[in-house]
Motif scaffolding. Sequence first.
Motif, mmCIF file in Angstrom:
data_model
loop_
_atom_site.group_PDB
_atom_site.id
_atom_site.type_symbol
_atom_site.label_atom_id
_atom_site.label_comp_id
_atom_site.label_asym_id
_atom_site.label_seq_id
_atom_site.Cartn_x
_atom_site.Cartn_y
_atom_site.Cartn_z
ATOM 1 N N ARG A 129 0.829 -1.213 0.000
ATOM 2 C CA ARG A 129 0.000 0.000 0.000
ATOM 3 C C ARG A 129 0.860 1.257 0.000
ATOM 4 O O ARG A 129 0.525 2.250 -0.647
ATOM 5 N N LEU A 130 1.960 1.212 0.737
ATOM 6 C CA LEU A 130 2.846 2.376 0.810
ATOM 7 C C LEU A 130 3.399 2.736 -0.567
ATOM 8 O O LEU A 130 3.493 3.917 -0.921
ATOM 9 N N HIS A 131 3.744 1.724 -1.343
ATOM 10 C CA HIS A 131 4.347 1.953 -2.663
ATOM 11 C C HIS A 131 3.330 1.737 -3.790
ATOM 12 O O HIS A 131 3.689 1.320 -4.889
ATOM 13 N N HIS A 132 2.086 2.051 -3.504
ATOM 14 C CA HIS A 132 1.015 1.824 -4.480
ATOM 15 C C HIS A 132 1.237 2.629 -5.762
ATOM 16 O O HIS A 132 1.668 3.785 -5.734
ATOM 17 N N ARG A 133 0.937 1.971 -6.864
ATOM 18 C CA ARG A 133 0.960 2.610 -8.182
ATOM 19 C C ARG A 133 -0.308 2.219 -8.925
ATOM 20 O O ARG A 133 -0.861 1.134 -8.709
ATOM 21 N N LYS A 134 -0.761 3.089 -9.808
ATOM 22 C CA LYS A 134 -1.994 2.821 -10.543
ATOM 23 C C LYS A 134 -1.874 1.632 -11.485
ATOM 24 O O LYS A 134 -2.878 0.990 -11.814
ATOM 25 N N ASP A 135 -0.656 1.339 -11.923
ATOM 26 C CA ASP A 135 -0.479 0.241 -12.874
ATOM 27 C C ASP A 135 -0.149 -1.087 -12.188
ATOM 28 O O ASP A 135 0.095 -2.090 -12.860
ATOM 29 N N LEU A 136 -0.162 -1.090 -10.844
ATOM 30 C CA LEU A 136 0.140 -2.312 -10.098
ATOM 31 C C LEU A 136 -1.011 -2.670 -9.162
ATOM 32 O O LEU A 136 -1.810 -1.819 -8.775
#
Length: 255
Positions: A129-136
């Motif tokens: 969640r901390l390193h969330h990206r829209k493409d992942l």
Amino acid sequence: MRIWSERYPEVPLDLLAVEPAEAPEVLRDGAADAGIVRLPVDRAVFSAIPLYTELTVVVVPKDHVVTAADEVTLADLADDVLFHPLDDVLDWERPPGRPAFERPATTADAVELVAAGVGLLVVPQSLARLHHRKDLTYRTVTDAPQSAVALSWPEDATTDLVDDFIGVVRGRTVNSTRGRGPSPAEAQQKTADRKAGDKKPPAKKAAAGKSATGKSATGKSAAGRSGGRKPAGRSGGTGGASKGGAGRGKPRRRS
């Protein structure tokens, strides 16, 4: 933070974000009083209260085949390249999947490589969640190691404020017998409220007195009316009979 600010408004609570591997050193140096850390910690130096255990997930591109399922196993990832960053917080006996050509320095670097389509990454859910990206996206890995999270602080630095913070984290109420009692601000407010209450007139006692007086007067009035009617009834009956008897007497004979 909300509960802390409500109970101890005179003591600000500052949050300091650090990498998991740096947290013990930050606490040891006194840069922070207490911290949310990942277990294990050196119990000869730190006290720790376990809080919860995180789910482990695999971070994947949104179009990856594993997104078709809600949960996966390590066997489902056996043919994929799995990154094992140098700051990995999971305790692997043997890292799963195919090894990457080089280990990324950080979890953030590994996430960038996942976004580039080079491989996958298995981490605790909070890091995904901390390193969330829209493409992942991510999916739960049911049989992977898990990471336990704890509240920790240096054993020799257990101050009153640290103890108060422990109480807030544990859900201790203000009235708990283990608490230190009210804060200076709370004690001052209670004293002011008590003094203000002493200055108010005894409104309830005065009202009670009036009510008692009213009832007493009403009782006397009722008794007076009741007592007045009975004598009047007897007097009226007797007087009427007396008057009636005098009017019906025999006429005197003329001489």
